[in-house]
Design an enzyme around this catalytic site. Sequence first.
Site, mmCIF file in Angstrom:
data_model
loop_
_atom_site.group_PDB
_atom_site.id
_atom_site.type_symbol
_atom_site.label_atom_id
_atom_site.label_comp_id
_atom_site.label_asym_id
_atom_site.label_seq_id
_atom_site.Cartn_x
_atom_site.Cartn_y
_atom_site.Cartn_z
ATOM 1 N N GLU A 55 1.097 -1.075 -0.028
ATOM 2 C CA GLU A 55 0.067 0.264 -0.063
ATOM 3 C C GLU A 55 1.030 1.329 0.067
ATOM 4 O O GLU A 55 0.629 2.313 -0.677
ATOM 5 C CB GLU A 55 -0.914 -0.122 1.107
ATOM 6 C CG GLU A 55 -1.927 -1.102 1.236
ATOM 7 C CD GLU A 55 -1.516 -2.592 1.465
ATOM 8 O OE1 GLU A 55 -0.315 -2.709 2.087
ATOM 9 O OE2 GLU A 55 -2.166 -3.376 1.131
ATOM 10 N N HIS A 124 -11.800 -5.595 7.396
ATOM 11 C CA HIS A 124 -12.491 -5.330 6.331
ATOM 12 C C HIS A 124 -13.531 -4.277 6.175
ATOM 13 O O HIS A 124 -14.445 -4.414 5.539
ATOM 14 C CB HIS A 124 -12.710 -6.781 5.489
ATOM 15 C CG HIS A 124 -11.680 -7.625 5.110
ATOM 16 N ND1 HIS A 124 -10.837 -8.013 5.846
ATOM 17 C CD2 HIS A 124 -11.098 -7.747 3.821
ATOM 18 C CE1 HIS A 124 -9.670 -8.587 5.074
ATOM 19 N NE2 HIS A 124 -9.973 -8.488 4.069
#
Lengths: 320, 362
Positions: A55, A124
């Site tokens: 990321e 998530h």
Amino acid sequence: MVDAINLALKQEMKRDKNVILLGEDVGKEGGVFRVTAGLQKLYGKDRVYDTPLSENGIVGTSIGMAVRGLRPVAEIQFSGFVYPAFQQIVSHASRIRNRSRGRFNCPLVIRMPYSGGIRALEHHSESMESLFMHIPGLKVVIPSNPYDAKGLLTSAIRDDDPVIFMEPKRVYRAIKNEVPEDDYTIPIGKAKVVKEGNNVTIIAYGAMLREAQKAIDAVEKENVSCELIDLRTIKPMDNETIFNSVKKTGRCVIVHEGPRTGGVGAEIIARINDHMLLELEAPVERVTGFDTVFPYFQNENHYLPEEHRIVNAIKKVVEF
Amino acid sequence: MSYIEKNDPRNGKVFRVLDKDGKVVNKSAEPKLKKEDLFKLYEYMILTRVADEKAIKLQRSGRMGTFAQSSGQEAQVGIALAMKKEDWLFPSFREHGAMMLRGMPPELFYMVFMGNEEGNRMPENVNNFTVSVPVGSQALHAVGSAWASKIKKEKDCTVGFFGDGATSEGDFHEAMNFAGVFNVPCVLVCQNNQYAISLPVKNQTATDTIAEKAYAYGFDGVKVDGNDVLGLYVIAREALEKARKGNGPTLIEAFTYRMGPHTSADDPTIYREDKEVKKWKEYDPIERFRKYLLKKKYWNKKYEEKVLKWAEQKVDDAVKKAESTKLGIDDMFKYMYKEMPDELKDQLNYLKSMKTSKGEGE
């Protein structure tokens, strides 16, 4: 909403060859939610990049591209995995214009699905938008429906400053509305009065719009007239729309699923306090997530604000 | 076979053109530079040192804040000379020598450390990025910039600088990995000056060299005598040509020594021995290159005086300019976004009103 975002990307990539996409699994697979489906096939591997699983690498290299005139749209697969990229977002993306006195700018969009309610794994489901709201130099946009998602993302891609674009994955496929093929934009930094009303102002954004609407439907049967505001952008925040509404109703309920402390609701209350305190007929209520870790999904319905809690808050401010 | 290929760091090779006495030890590698380019290298090394010496005085007398000097690392200008004007340089915070050679006005160096962001306002025609303080973070920007050149099919390359400490940061490894995977036209330069503040490089990494790390990412690394300006020039030129031809990135380890403290706030006597510093003084990049120029009969005392006078004048002018550039309150707010949001305008107006009520004006 998935199709609306895909359409915005497709059209902006057609309009401007400097728009490129990068992220994990965004190319061949079209993203784990299929938001970028078909775009690599359409525009080629030199416009849509499957990157290594990193990321911070995605955002850091995007910054280098952005200062060189590209308009990268980076996807972070889930907002819960964005934290390694905080280094690049906080220390660079948000500061480059200021540090260089405008010699360089960073027209970068970082898209990421956020929000709970889809029975997902840990990391998530969380809603950490207020972390980004605290960072000077960023814009933070959160659409609540497909039409807005397309118009707001188009604006974000054309914006000359970095935009965090948080997509409520709970409504990715749940809400359907007409999304014109036409090229249209929705301004960043402007909230929308979704529904006018007189007794209480309800402020929400993202996935919480639908929950707020359910609660409004319930209380309006009891003749409580609600005005619903979709913030659309949490940074910069549209004071004017909030203040005009609160001035009219004198009552306000804020709904968000992120943790309560230091959340968007706290900021809105502070602003109302600064400018509107004497207009209030009742203390402002917040219906929020809790200061707990977002639970595994057996408990997620207890965490997420839902109709009953919002109805309760509306009644509380109305009956105060 | 290129010099990069010939000098695989895994075989203990260190590339240099000049030894510490300015003698050419690698005749075939000696670059055929024009006299004015050799002078340019020398003059910018001198300018860098004079600029640092001035900065130390300014800092001690309170006219400048904490700053990072590059004393001992002036040979970095060799890399800058190897770059084309259209190439991009992404520095850390110890590359003002290389940045000045590429056209950065020297006053910018002072402004940064006088607490004025105007020091990062690079002229439009100078492809230097701003200083980057979080160690190693700029390596990713350099790779992104090189990637942009590839996507836009432009012929420029990017050089990204960082230090030995940076090689422990995730950003370094991510940058190396992306550079390799996307085969971008990038040259990554690690100025291994032996210390990350107090930590010696042997405690920073378990590999013998930093250069050899490149092979784990699928491209070449080369260790260069970082105090040999010609050695750095030759390898940088070769790495840039390689990148320009689409043959991918290179990691250059410039093996050098930080003669001064990490910053003016640091006291290196706590963690390193005087005798070590003395030893490295024998390898001084400026002395070495002066001896080379002397052997070529390009250097004499008159030239030295001329160069010193030029550098001192340039530095004096730069300090004057830097000190006369003042910031207003607006400067804190106006570059946050292309257009200032209302909430920021409110905050600016509030601050101005506080200054007025305090009787300070703006």
